[in-house]
Every structure is written in structure tokens, then in C-alpha cells.
Design a protein around this motif. Structure first.
Motif, PDB file in Angstrom:
ATOM      1  N   VAL A 101       0.764  -1.165  -0.063  1.00 24.73           N
ATOM      2  CA  VAL A 101       0.106   0.128   0.099  1.00 24.73           C
ATOM      3  C   VAL A 101       0.957   1.341  -0.017  1.00 24.73           C
ATOM      4  CG1 VAL A 101      -1.735   1.310   1.193  1.00 24.73           C
ATOM      5  CG2 VAL A 101      -1.840  -1.246   1.205  1.00 24.73           C
ATOM      6  N   VAL A 102       0.575   2.093  -0.767  1.00 22.18           N
ATOM      7  CA  VAL A 102       1.570   3.263  -1.092  1.00 22.18           C
ATOM      8  C   VAL A 102       0.433   4.697  -0.716  1.00 22.18           C
ATOM      9  CG1 VAL A 102       2.782   4.980  -2.614  1.00 22.18           C
ATOM     10  CG2 VAL A 102       2.944   2.453  -2.337  1.00 22.18           C
ATOM     11  N   SER A 103       1.175   5.679   0.240  1.00 22.92           N
ATOM     12  CA  SER A 103       0.360   6.856   0.530  1.00 22.92           C
ATOM     13  C   SER A 103       1.061   7.838  -0.105  1.00 22.92           C
ATOM     14  CB  SER A 103       0.061   6.924   1.910  1.00 22.92           C
ATOM     15  OG  SER A 103      -1.174   6.200   2.473  1.00 22.92           O
ATOM     16  N   LEU A 104       0.346   8.860  -0.884  1.00 23.81           N
ATOM     17  CA  LEU A 104       1.072   9.742  -1.428  1.00 23.81           C
ATOM     18  C   LEU A 104       0.853  11.141  -0.674  1.00 23.81           C
ATOM     19  CD1 LEU A 104       0.576   8.914  -5.252  1.00 23.81           C
ATOM     20  CD2 LEU A 104       2.511   8.453  -3.981  1.00 23.81           C
ATOM     21  N   HIS A 105       1.757  11.976  -0.668  1.00 21.34           N
ATOM     22  CA  HIS A 105       1.697  13.308  -0.085  1.00 21.34           C
ATOM     23  C   HIS A 105       1.971  14.357  -0.747  1.00 21.34           C
ATOM     24  CE1 HIS A 105       1.265  11.016   3.831  1.00 21.34           C
ATOM     25  NE2 HIS A 105       2.231  10.226   3.361  1.00 21.34           N
ATOM     26  N   GLU A 106       2.502  14.160  -1.595  1.00 17.09           N
ATOM     27  CA  GLU A 106       3.086  15.613  -2.364  1.00 17.09           C
ATOM     28  C   GLU A 106       2.587  15.317  -4.092  1.00 17.09           C
ATOM     29  OE1 GLU A 106       4.353  18.340  -1.459  1.00 17.09           O
ATOM     30  OE2 GLU A 106       4.251  17.747   0.763  1.00 17.09           O
ATOM     31  N   ILE A 107       1.420  15.684  -4.385  1.00 18.26           N
ATOM     32  CA  ILE A 107       0.975  15.520  -5.699  1.00 18.26           C
ATOM     33  C   ILE A 107       0.479  16.700  -6.267  1.00 18.26           C
ATOM     34  CG2 ILE A 107      -0.752  14.341  -7.099  1.00 18.26           C
ATOM     35  CD1 ILE A 107      -1.160  12.401  -4.862  1.00 18.26           C
ATOM     36  N   TYR A 108       1.169  17.042  -7.489  1.00 20.84           N
ATOM     37  CA  TYR A 108       0.673  18.412  -8.100  1.00 20.84           C
ATOM     38  C   TYR A 108       0.645  18.377  -9.629  1.00 20.84           C
ATOM     39  CZ  TYR A 108       2.995  20.319  -3.813  1.00 20.84           C
ATOM     40  OH  TYR A 108       3.255  20.681  -2.403  1.00 20.84           O
ATOM     41  N   LEU A 156      -3.012   5.256  -2.074  1.00 20.83           N
ATOM     42  CA  LEU A 156      -4.056   6.041  -1.411  1.00 20.83           C
ATOM     43  C   LEU A 156      -3.414   7.626  -1.394  1.00 20.83           C
ATOM     44  CD1 LEU A 156      -4.227   3.922   2.218  1.00 20.83           C
ATOM     45  CD2 LEU A 156      -5.900   4.132   0.369  1.00 20.83           C
ATOM     46  N   VAL A 157      -4.645   8.460  -1.658  1.00 31.36           N
ATOM     47  CA  VAL A 157      -4.278   9.835  -1.629  1.00 31.36           C
ATOM     48  C   VAL A 157      -5.353  10.748  -0.682  1.00 31.36           C
ATOM     49  CG1 VAL A 157      -3.675   9.838  -4.037  1.00 31.36           C
ATOM     50  CG2 VAL A 157      -6.078  10.100  -3.615  1.00 31.36           C
ATOM     51  N   HIS A 158      -5.108  11.902  -0.243  1.00 33.79           N
ATOM     52  CA  HIS A 158      -6.016  12.602   0.697  1.00 33.79           C
ATOM     53  C   HIS A 158      -6.880  13.366   0.261  1.00 33.79           C
ATOM     54  CE1 HIS A 158      -3.010  11.369   3.478  1.00 33.79           C
ATOM     55  NE2 HIS A 158      -2.090  12.245   3.220  1.00 33.79           N
ATOM     56  N   HIS A 159      -6.960  13.728  -1.103  1.00 33.76           N
ATOM     57  CA  HIS A 159      -7.903  14.643  -1.860  1.00 33.76           C
ATOM     58  C   HIS A 159      -8.550  13.902  -3.270  1.00 33.76           C
ATOM     59  CE1 HIS A 159      -7.571  17.473   1.232  1.00 33.76           C
ATOM     60  NE2 HIS A 159      -6.132  17.666   1.269  1.00 33.76           N
ATOM     61  N   HIS A 160      -9.652  14.202  -3.680  1.00 34.78           N
ATOM     62  CA  HIS A 160     -10.026  13.691  -4.936  1.00 34.78           C
ATOM     63  C   HIS A 160      -9.409  14.371  -5.880  1.00 34.78           C
ATOM     64  CE1 HIS A 160     -13.670  11.522  -3.198  1.00 34.78           C
ATOM     65  NE2 HIS A 160     -13.726  12.510  -2.167  1.00 34.78           N
ATOM     66  N   TYR A 161      -8.884  15.621  -5.983  1.00 37.33           N
ATOM     67  CA  TYR A 161      -8.193  16.352  -6.841  1.00 37.33           C
ATOM     68  C   TYR A 161      -6.820  15.348  -7.089  1.00 37.33           C
ATOM     69  CZ  TYR A 161      -5.010  19.233  -4.355  1.00 37.33           C
ATOM     70  OH  TYR A 161      -3.958  19.413  -3.593  1.00 37.33           O
ATOM     71  N   HIS A 162      -6.218  14.919  -6.105  1.00 31.14           N
ATOM     72  CA  HIS A 162      -5.123  14.082  -6.169  1.00 31.14           C
ATOM     73  C   HIS A 162      -5.196  12.857  -7.069  1.00 31.14           C
ATOM     74  CE1 HIS A 162      -3.382  15.456  -1.993  1.00 31.14           C
ATOM     75  NE2 HIS A 162      -3.091  16.323  -2.873  1.00 31.14           N
ATOM     76  N   VAL A 176      -6.927   3.281  -6.987  1.00 28.16           N
ATOM     77  CA  VAL A 176      -6.579   4.679  -6.633  1.00 28.16           C
ATOM     78  C   VAL A 176      -7.713   5.015  -5.499  1.00 28.16           C
ATOM     79  CG1 VAL A 176      -6.198   7.260  -6.522  1.00 28.16           C
ATOM     80  CG2 VAL A 176      -5.191   5.406  -8.357  1.00 28.16           C
ATOM     81  N   GLU A 177      -7.365   5.094  -4.025  1.00 27.81           N
ATOM     82  CA  GLU A 177      -8.668   5.487  -3.445  1.00 27.81           C
ATOM     83  C   GLU A 177      -8.296   6.799  -2.731  1.00 27.81           C
ATOM     84  OE1 GLU A 177      -9.666   2.368  -0.864  1.00 27.81           O
ATOM     85  OE2 GLU A 177      -9.961   0.883  -2.616  1.00 27.81           O
ATOM     86  N   VAL A 178      -9.401   7.397  -2.087  1.00 25.71           N
ATOM     87  CA  VAL A 178      -9.346   8.720  -1.512  1.00 25.71           C
ATOM     88  C   VAL A 178      -9.395   8.284   0.151  1.00 25.71           C
ATOM     89  CG1 VAL A 178     -10.060  11.123  -1.043  1.00 25.71           C
ATOM     90  CG2 VAL A 178      -9.832  10.033  -3.343  1.00 25.71           C
ATOM     91  N   LEU A 179      -8.444   8.596   0.713  1.00 26.07           N
ATOM     92  CA  LEU A 179      -8.715   8.419   2.437  1.00 26.07           C
ATOM     93  C   LEU A 179      -8.082   9.721   2.881  1.00 26.07           C
ATOM     94  CD1 LEU A 179      -9.695   6.482   4.198  1.00 26.07           C
ATOM     95  CD2 LEU A 179      -7.550   5.674   4.922  1.00 26.07           C
ATOM     96  N   PRO A 180      -9.197  10.640   3.533  1.00 22.55           N
ATOM     97  CA  PRO A 180      -8.697  12.209   3.664  1.00 22.55           C
ATOM     98  C   PRO A 180      -7.606  12.029   5.003  1.00 22.55           C
ATOM     99  CG  PRO A 180     -11.116  11.908   3.778  1.00 22.55           C
ATOM    100  CD  PRO A 180     -10.543  10.422   3.659  1.00 22.55           C
TER     101      PRO A 180
END
Length: 380
Positions: A101-108, A156-162, A176-180
């Protein structure tokens, strides 16, 4: 010798999860990981902490530790896995035989401060792109693994736009799933609107970094007609941002605000919480931001948050009505602060939104959801 465990687990008792995250304690991802793993352990999971740094010498040893668990959860930020421009993330994942499982924190959409590679044109195009890859190894590393689904079973990402950004760059939508982003809730906060004194305590929290618009802050403060004091709760994390801090000190001196603006420097957890609880309004004037523990900490302390209108803050505002957005204009910022100071009903509205945001996204709540995610991946 690292023992290997049979790939059979009893949920809630013996699930063993390796968490890979930065070793540096002056790092937002490290703080996030400590809070999350504490909450996961409270849910009955065994957590093996793999504190990663650029000097981690042997990925084979690390992979053996990970393969002794049932699942690995990697906190990915591209620069963490670079050593002398060598990318270690893909080689590490290749040695892992457990679900990833990978969580991403910096997505632009475009990484701040970096010229977009896709905009390179003209003659010698291949050479120019090769030079770009050499000069920007972190950006290049991200662009390579995004199409490989980060070698994971779930992203896993924190926002839907991610998620939208990842899909546009080739990541498989099914993975890809969104988990705030979780929030550290404070049980002592009543989430009722504060009564402001004559002097308004303004501030923000976190590391000094170029993703905050300090020029906008100073110009907005100049336009305030109310009595104010501003406290930056935090300090420098990376020496390469020392010029940013020096410029702040120069601007403070030029304006004669030595007694009106305070920068606390790095604080331990208890002192940090005490300081943010003393704020009336937080000015989160980010020029760029992908996720923010700072906003969660401020809302959980009962502080009214004014934030610049970027995709991250807009998503929070639309879902919870917990923060007040402003434009990248000093007058908009100062006018917003003045309005909040004079309107107790508006402050009450934000307090209700903050309560909703914190309750729905507490670390405890998110840890239960994360546990369910692990169980689903392991099919138990």
C-alpha cells in the motif's frame, strides 16, 4: 536472521504491518506516520516501524524485515527514496513479496518551482530532456513510477483532485482510493466561536518554506486597521530554506514589526499545541500545497482558518464549510480577517464546520478505515 511468518493472520490480533516512513522527526510525513501508527496499534494491529533515510544502506535487509510482515504501507515522497540521484523505491518494491500500500503526500499538476518537462521544445530535444532529468531527479522519479501504479496493490491519496491528477498521468483508476488526511482531535475543545479581545492573535504553524506566500502575508497585515499580533509557530526544517527565513526577518525589521511578529522556532508537541490554542485566526496563505497537517491541527484547536483559494483548501471548504477562502490579494485577506472579527455568527459557522471536519477525520476514525482497507487487501 529476520524470521518469516506464515501468510495467515488473525485480524485484530496478529495482523502485522510494516510502515515505511522518513526517519527525520522534523518532517510532516514523519509526524503524520507516528500519529497514524499509534492509532493503528490502538486498533489491535502490530506495527513494524521502518524509519527510512537516504543513508539506509541495504534495501535487501529492509525488504527482509518487510517480508516478515503481512503487508507493507509505504509513505511515498519522491525525494526520500533518492540517494546520490539513484532512485531506490523501485528496487525496494521489487524485493517485496507482500502486498504493498502506498500513500502519496506531494501531488501537483505541476511541481512548484520547477519548469515543466513537457514544455521543453526546440532543437536537441532529447539532450535537453536528459539534462532536465539529471537536474530534477525527484520530479523524474515521480513521473516514472506514476505510470507503474507505484508498484503497489493500492494507492491512497488525501484529496479527490489528487486522484484526478494521478489518473491523468496514467495510474490505474481501480488502484487509487481517497482517504482524507487525519486530524489529531483535542477532547478539551468545545468548538464554540471565540470571543475576540481588542487585539487579535493571528498566526500560522508549520515549517518555514517557499510554499507559503509571505509577501501576501506582510502586505495583508499592512492593510489591517485592527490591533494585531502575528505568531509563526514553528521554524526552519531544511537549511536550503534559510534564505526564505532571512527575507522574513528583513521584512519584519524594515516594517518595524519586531514586537508584532514572533517566530517561535521548532517546538515540542505540548508547547506547539499550547501556542496554536492561543490563536484567534490562522492565516494559511499557501501559494502551493498538496496536503496539510497544519490546517487539521488548527481546526482541532478551535482556531478560525483563513486560507488562500487553492485546490486543496477549496475541497475542504466545499465539503465541510470549515474554513474561509480568500484570493491572492492583500485586500481580500485583510478584509476577510476584519469581517471574521466583527461577525460572531460567521465564526460560529466555521466552528460547526471545524467540529464536523475533525470528528469525521480523526486519527481514530481513519485508523479503523485503514484497518478495513488492509483486511480487504489481504482477503481475510
Amino acid at each position: 536472521m529476520v524470521p518469516f511468518y506464515p501468510y495467515v493472520i488473525e485480524v485484530g490480533k496478529d495482523m502485522k504491518v510494516a510502515w515505511v516512513y522518513p526517519q527525520n522527526h522534523k518532517c510532516g510525513i514523519a509526524t503524520y506516520s507516528k500519529r497514524y501508527t499509534d492509532a493503528l496499534q490502538a486498533c489491535g494491529l502490530q506495527i513494524i516501524h521502518v524509519r527510512w533515510n537516504r543513508d539506509t544502506p541495504d534495501i535487501k535487509t529492509v525488504s527482509k524485515i518487510i517480508n516478515g510482515c503481512d503487508l507493507v504501507h509505504i509513505q511515498y515522497e519522491q525525494s526520500i527514496f533518492l540517494k546520490n540521484r539513484k532512485e531506490l523505491f523501485a528496487p525496494l518494491c521489487a524485493l517485496i513479496s507482500r502486498p504493498i500500500v502506498v500513500s502519496l503526500h506531494e501531488i501537483y499538476r505541476q511541481f512548484p518551482g520547477v519548469f515543466p518537462k513537457e514544455n521543453i521544445t526546440g532543437p536537441f530535444l532529447l539532450l535537453k530532456k536528459a539534462v532536465y532529468d539529471f537536474r530534477h531527479p525527484a520530479v523524474t522519479a515521480f513521473s516514472r513510477v506514476v505510470k507503474k501504479n507505484f508498484f503497489s496493490d493500492l494507492v491512497l491519496v488525501h484529496h479527490h483532485y489528487h486522484k484526478e491528477i494521478l489518473l491523468q498521468n496514467g495510474t490505474d483508476e481501480k488502484l487509487v482510493e481517497v482517504l482524507p488526511h487525519p486530524v489529531s482531535c483535542n477532547p478539551d475543545i468545545s468548538y464554540s466561536a471565540k470571543k475576540f479581545d481588542k487585539r487579535i492573535e493571528l498566526g500560522c504553524a508549520g515549517f518555514i518554506n517557499p510554499q507559503y506566500d509571505y509577501a501576501l502575508l506582510f502586505n495583508a497585515l499592512s492593510g489591517l486597521k485592527i490591533d494585531w499580533k502575528f505568531t509563526w509557530i514553528g521554524g526552519l526544517r531544511e537549511s536550503r530554506h534559510r534564505e526564505v527565513l532571512q527575507k522574513i526577518f528583513e521584512d519584519i525589521k524594515t516594517r518595524g514589526w519586531e514586537k508584532k511578529i514572533i517566530i517561535t522556532g521548532w517546538l515540542k508537541k505540548e508547547a506547539f499545541r499550547e501556542r496554536i490554542q492561543n490563536l484567534d485566526i490562522a492565516l494559511c496563505l499557501f501559494s502551493h500545497r498538496s496536503s496539510s497537517e497544519t490546517i487539521g491541527d488548527l481546526l482541532s484547536a478551535g482556531v478560525t482558518v483563513v486560507a488562500t483559494d487553492i485546490e486543496m483548501t477549496r475541497e475542504i471548504e466545499e465539503a465541510y464549510s470549515a474554513i474561509q477562502l480568500c484570493s491572492f490579494d492583500p485586500h481580500s485577506v485583510s478584509q476577510t480577517v476584519t469581517k471574521i472579527c466583527s461577525d460572531s455568527q460567521l465564526r460560529e459557522q466555521f466552528s460547526r464546520g471545524a467540529k464536523k471536519y475533525c470528528e469525521q477525520n480523526s486519527y481514530c476514525t481513519m485508523a479503523e478505515k485503514m484497518k478495513g482497507t488492509y483486511e480487504r487487501i489481504l482477503c481475510v
